[in-house]
Design a protein around this motif. Structure first.
Motif, PDB file in Angstrom:
ATOM      1  N   ALA A   1      -9.783 -11.569  13.292  1.00  0.00           N
ATOM      2  CA  ALA A   1      -8.745 -10.544  13.441  1.00  0.00           C
ATOM      3  C   ALA A   1      -7.351 -11.070  13.108  1.00  0.00           C
ATOM      4  CB  ALA A   1      -8.774  -9.978  14.856  1.00  0.00           C
ATOM      5  N   TRP A   2      -7.169 -12.387  13.094  1.00  0.00           N
ATOM      6  CA  TRP A   2      -5.841 -12.950  12.861  1.00  0.00           C
ATOM      7  C   TRP A   2      -5.435 -12.953  11.386  1.00  0.00           C
ATOM      8  CZ3 TRP A   2      -6.026 -17.058   9.545  1.00  0.00           C
ATOM      9  CH2 TRP A   2      -7.244 -17.710   9.415  1.00  0.00           C
ATOM     10  N   VAL A   3      -6.378 -12.694  10.484  1.00  0.00           N
ATOM     11  CA  VAL A   3      -6.074 -12.827   9.053  1.00  0.00           C
ATOM     12  C   VAL A   3      -5.046 -11.794   8.601  1.00  0.00           C
ATOM     13  CG1 VAL A   3      -8.282 -13.904   8.500  1.00  0.00           C
ATOM     14  CG2 VAL A   3      -8.100 -11.418   8.507  1.00  0.00           C
ATOM     15  N   GLY A   4      -5.076 -10.596   9.173  1.00  0.00           N
ATOM     16  CA  GLY A   4      -4.075  -9.600   8.809  1.00  0.00           C
ATOM     17  C   GLY A   4      -2.675 -10.039   9.205  1.00  0.00           C
ATOM     18  N   THR A   5      -2.547 -10.586  10.409  1.00  0.00           N
ATOM     19  CA  THR A   5      -1.246 -11.106  10.850  1.00  0.00           C
ATOM     20  C   THR A   5      -0.803 -12.270   9.976  1.00  0.00           C
ATOM     21  OG1 THR A   5      -1.868 -10.490  13.108  1.00  0.00           O
ATOM     22  CG2 THR A   5       0.029 -11.937  12.850  1.00  0.00           C
ATOM     23  N   ALA A   6      -1.743 -13.122   9.576  1.00  0.00           N
ATOM     24  CA  ALA A   6      -1.407 -14.263   8.718  1.00  0.00           C
ATOM     25  C   ALA A   6      -0.862 -13.798   7.370  1.00  0.00           C
ATOM     26  CB  ALA A   6      -2.644 -15.140   8.519  1.00  0.00           C
ATOM     27  N   ARG A   7      -1.463 -12.774   6.802  1.00  0.00           N
ATOM     28  CA  ARG A   7      -0.983 -12.268   5.513  1.00  0.00           C
ATOM     29  C   ARG A   7       0.414 -11.674   5.623  1.00  0.00           C
ATOM     30  NH1 ARG A   7      -5.768  -9.174   2.164  1.00  0.00           N
ATOM     31  NH2 ARG A   7      -6.631 -11.036   1.145  1.00  0.00           N
ATOM     32  N   VAL A   8       0.647 -10.897   6.681  1.00  0.00           N
ATOM     33  CA  VAL A   8       1.971 -10.293   6.866  1.00  0.00           C
ATOM     34  C   VAL A   8       3.020 -11.375   7.085  1.00  0.00           C
ATOM     35  CG1 VAL A   8       3.336  -8.831   8.387  1.00  0.00           C
ATOM     36  CG2 VAL A   8       1.037  -8.133   7.740  1.00  0.00           C
ATOM     37  N   THR A   9       2.693 -12.373   7.913  1.00  0.00           N
ATOM     38  CA  THR A   9       3.644 -13.449   8.188  1.00  0.00           C
ATOM     39  C   THR A   9       3.941 -14.244   6.924  1.00  0.00           C
ATOM     40  OG1 THR A   9       2.745 -13.620  10.429  1.00  0.00           O
ATOM     41  CG2 THR A   9       4.082 -15.451   9.641  1.00  0.00           C
ATOM     42  N   ARG A  10       2.917 -14.555   6.156  1.00  0.00           N
ATOM     43  CA  ARG A  10       3.128 -15.311   4.909  1.00  0.00           C
ATOM     44  C   ARG A  10       4.050 -14.554   3.960  1.00  0.00           C
ATOM     45  NH1 ARG A  10       1.498 -14.671  -0.118  1.00  0.00           N
ATOM     46  NH2 ARG A  10       1.451 -16.504  -1.501  1.00  0.00           N
TER      47      ARG A  10
END
Length: 301
Positions: A173-182
């Motif tokens: 579930a963290w991959v979406g947050t990782a993409r937005v943060t990047r």
């Protein structure tokens, strides 16, 4: 009187005066959020549900696991507001206890995913180059795998409990947050204040944690807000399938699972848990939509 000089009309000067007091980014976002009726309705509803989950069972005369075979499958009444189940347990207090588990899993899972996603995406975006490419390919691989498959696999290996549900929901579930943060870090890392921080002698970690991530929190908060209803729904789905929260513990999904056996004779046992899930999901999505509009500077008026 010297004709080369003349008095200036004070009304012309007042027209140039800024009548509206200056506001910070978060103050302006809160002002716009308060104007969104659906978002405020969602916040009030979530506050009520949370307060009922915390304090409601204290004022209820029934225990969530207390069976009463003299009150089996009783319809809603003044004595039992939401009726009773197949073992005579009060559904109202069980739904309140279920709210504790469901909301706790949603909030904790979203918090863990936020920490992992923000750090992972921030490092990838700030490092750039080959490091960024490798880290984002790992994200692509995780996204390509069917999440439900390994969630069920983890539940089968670790057992059906709260810990296994949190582990299962924190894998992907963290991959979406990782993409937005990047994306936010990549767009901000060449800003002037970042260059000034480098010239002042700050390390890369200090720049990332003190400057880049705080200035990226708007889209991140919106993404995390939508993670909470996803985690709650996943927990309810797993419990409904019978591989989530187990008896005698109660969650909204397990209550819906228990109601299947009495669906025709006592449909109210299915209605109330589904209403609780739906109301919470709608409220969280209303809040998420409101935050997305309030934190978007392009919509500022």
């Amino acid at each position: 009187m010297d004709t080369r000089y003349q008095f200036i009309d004070t009304a012309a000067l007042n027209r140039e005066e800024i009548s509206r007091p200056s506001q910070s980014y978060w103050q302006d976002a809160w002002r716009r959020l308060k104007k969104d009726r659906l978002a405020m309705f969602g916040m009030v509803t979530l506050a009520i549900i949370t307060l009922l989950a915390i304090f409601g069972p204290m004022f209820c005369p029934y225990e969530y696991d207390g069976a009463d075979f003299m009150a089996i499958n009783q319809w809603p009444s003044q004595q039992h507001w939401f009726g009773t189940d197949a073992l005579g347990r009060d559904l109202y207090v069980r739904i309140l206890y279920g709210a504790r588990i469901s909301l706790s899993i949603g909030v904790v899972a979203a918090a863990i995913n936020m920490v992992i996603g923000v750090l992972y995406g921030g490092i990838a975006g700030f490092a750039g180059g080959r490091v960024d490419s490798i880290m984002m390919r790992i994200v692509d691989i995780i996204i390509s795998l069917p999440s439900l498959l390994y969630i069920i696999l983890i539940m089968m290996i670790m057992g059906a409990n709260v810990k296994s549900i949190l582990v299962a929901q924190c894998i992907s579930a963290w991959v979406g947050t990782a993409r937005v943060t990047r994306a936010q870090v990549v767009s901000l890392k060449h800003s002037e204040y970042v260059m000034a921080a480098k010239l002042s002698g700050l390390s890369n970690w200090q720049i990332l944690l003190s400057h880049l991530l705080p200035n990226s929190m708007g889209p991140i908060i919106v993404t995390v807000t939508f993670l909470i209803p996803t985690a709650i729904f996943n927990e309810a789905f797993l419990s409904f399938l019978g591989i989530g929260i187990q008896k005698p513990m109660a969650s909204w999904g397990s209550l819906a699972n228990d109601a299947i056996e009495t669906l025709r004779s006592a449909p109210y046992q299915m209605v109330f848990p589904i209403l609780a899930i739906s109301l919470t999901m709608f409220s969280l999505n209303f809040v998420g939509d409101g935050l997305r509009d309030a934190l978007d500077p392009r919509l500022k008026k």
